[in-house]
Scaffold this motif. Structure first.
Motif, PDB file in Angstrom:
ATOM      1  N   UNK A 116       0.840  -1.197   0.000  1.00 22.10           N
ATOM      2  CA  UNK A 116       0.000   0.000   0.000  1.00 22.10           C
ATOM      3  C   UNK A 116       0.877   1.249   0.000  1.00 22.10           C
ATOM      4  N   UNK A 117       0.343   2.307  -0.610  1.00 19.02           N
ATOM      5  CA  UNK A 117       1.075   3.558  -0.746  1.00 19.02           C
ATOM      6  C   UNK A 117       0.703   4.511   0.387  1.00 19.02           C
ATOM      7  N   UNK A 118       1.160   4.187   1.592  1.00 15.76           N
ATOM      8  CA  UNK A 118       0.916   5.040   2.747  1.00 15.76           C
ATOM      9  C   UNK A 118       1.702   6.344   2.685  1.00 15.76           C
ATOM     10  N   UNK A 119       2.816   6.330   1.968  1.00 17.85           N
ATOM     11  CA  UNK A 119       3.634   7.528   1.828  1.00 17.85           C
ATOM     12  C   UNK A 119       2.828   8.691   1.247  1.00 17.85           C
ATOM     13  N   UNK A 120       1.917   8.356   0.334  1.00 21.58           N
ATOM     14  CA  UNK A 120       1.095   9.367  -0.327  1.00 21.58           C
ATOM     15  C   UNK A 120      -0.370   9.299   0.083  1.00 21.58           C
ATOM     16  N   UNK A 121      -0.656   8.624   1.206  1.00 21.70           N
ATOM     17  CA  UNK A 121      -2.017   8.469   1.728  1.00 21.70           C
ATOM     18  C   UNK A 121      -2.981   7.889   0.688  1.00 21.70           C
ATOM     19  N   UNK A 122      -2.477   6.971  -0.132  1.00 18.44           N
ATOM     20  CA  UNK A 122      -3.316   6.259  -1.113  1.00 18.44           C
ATOM     21  C   UNK A 122      -3.361   4.796  -0.692  1.00 18.44           C
TER      22      UNK A 122
END
Length: 133
Positions: A116-122
C-alpha cells in the motif's frame, strides 16, 4: 479463517494474542515509519486483540496526524503491534507478523501480501515500486 496466534517482542517482555486470518492479505507499506522498520502487518479487530503482558514496557510514538499509535518495547525496541485509530477500516490493531510464534518459514511464505502507498495516503493503491518492502 480466524485463528488465535500468540506473539511477543524480541525480549519477551511484551506478549499478546491476536485473532488473525493469515489467508487474507497482509500489508507492506511504504510510509516513512513502516519502510524504516520493515513492519509487516496482519490486521486484528480490537475485540480480537489481547495484550497479555508488558503494558508498562511499551513506549508510544505518534507522528504526522498523531492519530495512530506506534508502540515499541522499551527494552528491546521491537515494534510488535500498533493501533491504527485512523485507517480505512476504522480502529484496528496492526500485528507484526514477524513477532508471531509457531509459524514455519513455509507458512510465512504463503501469507498473501498487499503493498500500500501510505507515503502518499493512497491506502487502496500499490506504490509504483514495492519489491523492496
Amino acid at each position: 479463517m480466524l485463528k488465535t496466534y500468540r506473539g511477543s517482542c524480541h525480549c519477551g517482555a511484551v506478549q499478546f494474542e491476536a485473532e488473525l486470518d493469515l489467508e487474507q492479505d497482509s500489508y507492506r507499506c511504504n510510509c516513512s515509519i513502516c519502510r524504516r522498520t520493515r513492519f509487516w502487518v496482519a490486521v486484528a479487530r480490537p475485540e480480537g486483540f489481547r495484550l497479555l503482558a508488558g503494558a508498562d514496557m511499551l513506549s508510544e510514538y505518534r507522528f504526522h496526524s498523531r492519530k495512530n499509535q506506534h508502540l515499541f518495547c522499551k527494552h528491546c525496541g521491537v515494534r510488535a503491534f500498533g493501533i491504527g485509530n485512523d485507517t480505512p477500516i476504522g480502529t484496528m490493531y496492526g500485528v507484526n507478523i514477524g513477532c508471531l510464534e509457531g509459524l514455519s518459514e513455509e507458512a510465512l511464505a504463503r501469507i498473501p501480501i498487499r503493498c500500500v502507498d501510505g507515503l502518499n495516503d493512497r491506502w487502496q493503491t500499490a506504490p509504483a515500486f514495492c519489491a523492496h518492502l
